[in-house]
Design an enzyme around this catalytic site. Structure first.
Site, PDB file in Angstrom:
ATOM      1  N   ASP A  54       0.881  -1.172   0.000  1.00 18.53           N
ATOM      2  CA  ASP A  54       0.000   0.000   0.000  1.00 18.53           C
ATOM      3  C   ASP A  54       0.915   1.217   0.000  1.00 18.53           C
ATOM      4  OD1 ASP A  54      -1.692   2.094   0.463  1.00 18.53           O
ATOM      5  OD2 ASP A  54      -2.761   1.154   2.137  1.00 18.53           O
ATOM      6  N   SER A 138      -0.220  12.855 -15.293  1.00 19.94           N
ATOM      7  CA  SER A 138      -1.427  12.926 -16.137  1.00 19.94           C
ATOM      8  C   SER A 138      -1.370  14.198 -16.960  1.00 19.94           C
ATOM      9  CB  SER A 138      -2.669  12.953 -15.247  1.00 19.94           C
ATOM     10  OG  SER A 138      -3.811  13.303 -15.995  1.00 19.94           O
ATOM     11  N   TYR A 151      -7.651  15.454  -7.350  1.00 24.59           N
ATOM     12  CA  TYR A 151      -6.825  14.542  -8.163  1.00 24.59           C
ATOM     13  C   TYR A 151      -5.833  15.335  -9.019  1.00 24.59           C
ATOM     14  CZ  TYR A 151      -5.664  11.376 -12.005  1.00 24.59           C
ATOM     15  OH  TYR A 151      -4.988  10.635 -12.947  1.00 24.59           O
ATOM     16  N   ALA A 153      -4.609  18.210  -8.484  1.00 29.68           N
ATOM     17  CA  ALA A 153      -3.572  18.813  -7.631  1.00 29.68           C
ATOM     18  C   ALA A 153      -2.470  17.802  -7.319  1.00 29.68           C
ATOM     19  CB  ALA A 153      -4.190  19.349  -6.346  1.00 29.68           C
ATOM     20  N   LYS A 155      -1.545  15.378  -9.226  1.00 30.01           N
ATOM     21  CA  LYS A 155      -0.797  15.133 -10.467  1.00 30.01           C
ATOM     22  C   LYS A 155       0.119  16.316 -10.782  1.00 30.01           C
ATOM     23  CE  LYS A 155      -1.957  11.250 -10.656  1.00 30.01           C
ATOM     24  NZ  LYS A 155      -1.103  10.092 -10.905  1.00 30.01           N
TER      25      LYS A 155
HETATM   26  N1  LIG Z   1      -6.990   6.050 -16.632  1.00 33.26           N
HETATM   27  C1  LIG Z   1      -6.786   7.315 -16.927  1.00 33.26           C
HETATM   28  O1  LIG Z   1      -7.624   7.956 -17.604  1.00 33.26           O
HETATM   29  C2  LIG Z   1      -5.505   8.007 -16.487  1.00 33.26           C
HETATM   30  C3  LIG Z   1      -5.138   9.197 -17.152  1.00 33.26           C
HETATM   31  C4  LIG Z   1      -3.975   9.844 -16.756  1.00 33.26           C
HETATM   32  C5  LIG Z   1      -3.208   9.325 -15.731  1.00 33.26           C
HETATM   33  N2  LIG Z   1      -3.578   8.170 -15.088  1.00 33.26           N
HETATM   34  C6  LIG Z   1      -2.745   7.690 -13.996  1.00 33.26           C
HETATM   35  O2  LIG Z   1      -2.302   6.392 -14.293  1.00 33.26           O
HETATM   36  C7  LIG Z   1      -2.011   5.697 -13.078  1.00 33.26           C
HETATM   37  C8  LIG Z   1      -2.605   4.302 -13.164  1.00 33.26           C
HETATM   38  O3  LIG Z   1      -4.020   4.423 -13.233  1.00 33.26           O
HETATM   39  P1  LIG Z   1      -4.927   3.460 -14.134  1.00 33.26           P
HETATM   40  O4  LIG Z   1      -5.644   4.319 -15.107  1.00 33.26           O
HETATM   41  O5  LIG Z   1      -4.164   2.310 -14.615  1.00 33.26           O
HETATM   42  O6  LIG Z   1      -6.012   3.039 -13.038  1.00 33.26           O
HETATM   43  P2  LIG Z   1      -6.413   1.601 -12.436  1.00 33.26           P
HETATM   44  O7  LIG Z   1      -6.732   0.650 -13.541  1.00 33.26           O
HETATM   45  O8  LIG Z   1      -7.471   1.891 -11.437  1.00 33.26           O
HETATM   46  O9  LIG Z   1      -5.070   1.110 -11.714  1.00 33.26           O
HETATM   47  C9  LIG Z   1      -4.609   1.781 -10.568  1.00 33.26           C
HETATM   48  C10 LIG Z   1      -3.530   0.949  -9.919  1.00 33.26           C
HETATM   49  O10 LIG Z   1      -3.059   1.667  -8.768  1.00 33.26           O
HETATM   50  C11 LIG Z   1      -3.076   0.784  -7.666  1.00 33.26           C
HETATM   51  N3  LIG Z   1      -3.257   1.526  -6.419  1.00 33.26           N
HETATM   52  C12 LIG Z   1      -4.212   2.430  -6.106  1.00 33.26           C
HETATM   53  N4  LIG Z   1      -4.042   2.857  -4.836  1.00 33.26           N
HETATM   54  C13 LIG Z   1      -2.959   2.196  -4.349  1.00 33.26           C
HETATM   55  C14 LIG Z   1      -2.293   2.176  -3.092  1.00 33.26           C
HETATM   56  N5  LIG Z   1      -2.706   2.936  -2.056  1.00 33.26           N
HETATM   57  N6  LIG Z   1      -1.218   1.380  -2.938  1.00 33.26           N
HETATM   58  C15 LIG Z   1      -0.791   0.600  -3.969  1.00 33.26           C
HETATM   59  N7  LIG Z   1      -1.374   0.573  -5.172  1.00 33.26           N
HETATM   60  C16 LIG Z   1      -2.464   1.346  -5.352  1.00 33.26           C
HETATM   61  C17 LIG Z   1      -4.196  -0.193  -7.954  1.00 33.26           C
HETATM   62  O11 LIG Z   1      -3.949  -1.435  -7.292  1.00 33.26           O
HETATM   63  P3  LIG Z   1      -4.667  -1.987  -5.963  1.00 33.26           P
HETATM   64  O12 LIG Z   1      -6.070  -1.462  -5.960  1.00 33.26           O
HETATM   65  O13 LIG Z   1      -4.565  -3.484  -6.121  1.00 33.26           O
HETATM   66  O14 LIG Z   1      -3.836  -1.469  -4.839  1.00 33.26           O
HETATM   67  C18 LIG Z   1      -4.039  -0.390  -9.446  1.00 33.26           C
HETATM   68  O15 LIG Z   1      -3.064  -1.366  -9.711  1.00 33.26           O
HETATM   69  C19 LIG Z   1      -2.587   6.543 -11.952  1.00 33.26           C
HETATM   70  O16 LIG Z   1      -1.537   7.230 -11.285  1.00 33.26           O
HETATM   71  C20 LIG Z   1      -3.482   7.539 -12.675  1.00 33.26           C
HETATM   72  O17 LIG Z   1      -3.549   8.768 -11.985  1.00 33.26           O
HETATM   73  C21 LIG Z   1      -4.717   7.500 -15.457  1.00 33.26           C
END
Ligand SMILES: NC(=O)c1ccc[n+]([C@@H]2O[C@H](COP(=O)([O-])OP(=O)(O)OC[C@H]3O[C@@H](n4cnc5c(N)ncnc54)[C@H](OP(=O)(O)O)[C@@H]3O)[C@@H](O)[C@H]2O)c1
Length: 271
Positions: A54, A138, A151, A153, A155
């Site tokens: 975590d 992001s 969120y 903020a 990023k």
């Molecule tokens: N999807 C979008 O549109 C988008 C756009 C721009 C940037 N991003 C960024 O990309 C990154 C990945 O997001 P994603 O889109 O792939 O979302 P996702 O499919 O929800 O994956 C998020 C990952 O983060 C992990 N996570 C969340 N809180 C955590 C914690 N406290 N400790 C450890 N792991 C944690 C989750 O695993 P567990 O729940 O198993 O812990 C999961 O593996 C994020 O930083 C997000 O801000 C996403």
């Protein structure tokens, strides 16, 4: 090469693990859902290290980095990818919600980096670098998104750290790369909705990417370290224009991001 990936149980982190493993990388896979990480490790042939983590807990971040280096003998790329969003107007975000999202998205990133840098400093360079920090930020790091203010903020803060560290660590041959995806098809929207009374924004004519496309762009940024990775390049120009013309950007975003019930103040999420 050896990489630690936080948030490897889903979405971009999982797609990146698949892409790096296909290229022969050895990985430390981190997230809270250990069953997902075990399944991913099996799917990738079983030779990787699973570290249930975590990132909101500093001790667990330190243990993740320490275990990866003890197991593999070095750490080439630390990918700080774990993160989540919540849909709230800024004034309706409680202090606890704000602290929790900064704890995971920003301080989790920082705690992993703080643990990794002293170890990278002691490594022999490979291809000119002792190591690399990759921060999955992001597009909203450069322009806050309405109803995703907290969120955005986190990023933006990640980007500020990356910009500063890039210059601080360059003389020590440690590269720093920030990544700026647009809307990506992952579990992000479901997680955000589950923390936001089921609400989702309605965005008009939004272009989206696949996690695999984003992962491919990150892999290129690892193979040849660069300051920033923009998986969908046109947005880089879009946010540049938004900086020059903030009133126009406000008008565009007000029309594009609509949340049912926003502004009516009827429930806690939207108050
Ligand atoms: N999807 C979008 O549109 C988008 C756009 C721009 C940037 N991003 C960024 O990309 C990154 C990945 O997001 P994603 O889109 O792939 O979302 P996702 O499919 O929800 O994956 C998020 C990952 O983060 C992990 N996570 C969340 N809180 C955590 C914690 N406290 N400790 C450890 N792991 C944690 C989750 O695993 P567990 O729940 O198993 O812990 C999961 O593996 C994020 O930083 C997000 O801000 C996403």
């Amino acid at each position: 090469m050896v990489a630690v990936i936080t948030g490897a149980s889903a979405g971009i982190g999982r797609a990146l693990a698949e892409a790096l493993a296909a290229g022969g990388a050895r990985l430390a896979l981190a997230a809270r859902r250990a069953d997902r990480l075990d399944a991913l490790n099996r799917a990738l042939g079983g030779g990787h290290l699973v570290v249930p983590t975590d990132v909101a807990d500093r001790g667990q971040c330190e243990s993740l980095v320490g275990r990866a280096v003890a197991h593999f003998g070095r750490l080439d790329s630390l990918v700080c990818n774990a993160g989540y969003g919540i849909l709230r107007p800024v004034a309706g975000t409680s202090a606890e919600e704000m602290q929790a999202i900064f704890q995971a998205n920003l301080f989790g990133t920082l705690d992993c980096i703080r643990a990794a840098i002293p170890l990278m400093r002691r490594q022999e360079p490979r291809g000119g670098w002792r190591g690399q920090v990759v921060i999955v930020s992001s597009v909203v790091a450069r322009r806050g998104l309405p109803y995703f203010g907290a969120y955005s903020a986190t990023k933006a803060a990640q980007l500020s750290l990356a910009e500063a560290m890039r210059i601080e660590l360059r003389p020590e041959q440690i590269a720093v790369t920030s990544v700026h995806p647009i809307g990506t098809d992952t579990e992000f929207g479901d997680v955000s909705a589950s923390l936001s009374a089921g609400r989702r924004p309605t965005t008009h004519s939004e272009i989206r990417q696949s996690a695999r496309d984003v992962a491919r762009a990150i892999v290129r940024g690892i193979e040849r370290p660069r300051p920033e990775v923009w998986p969908f390049r046109p947005t880089r120009w879009g946010v540049g224009l938004a900086t020059l013309l903030p009133s126009l950007a406000d008008r565009v975003l007000a029309k594009r991001v609509i949340v049912d019930g926003a502004g009516e103040g009827r429930d806690r999420v939207m108050e």
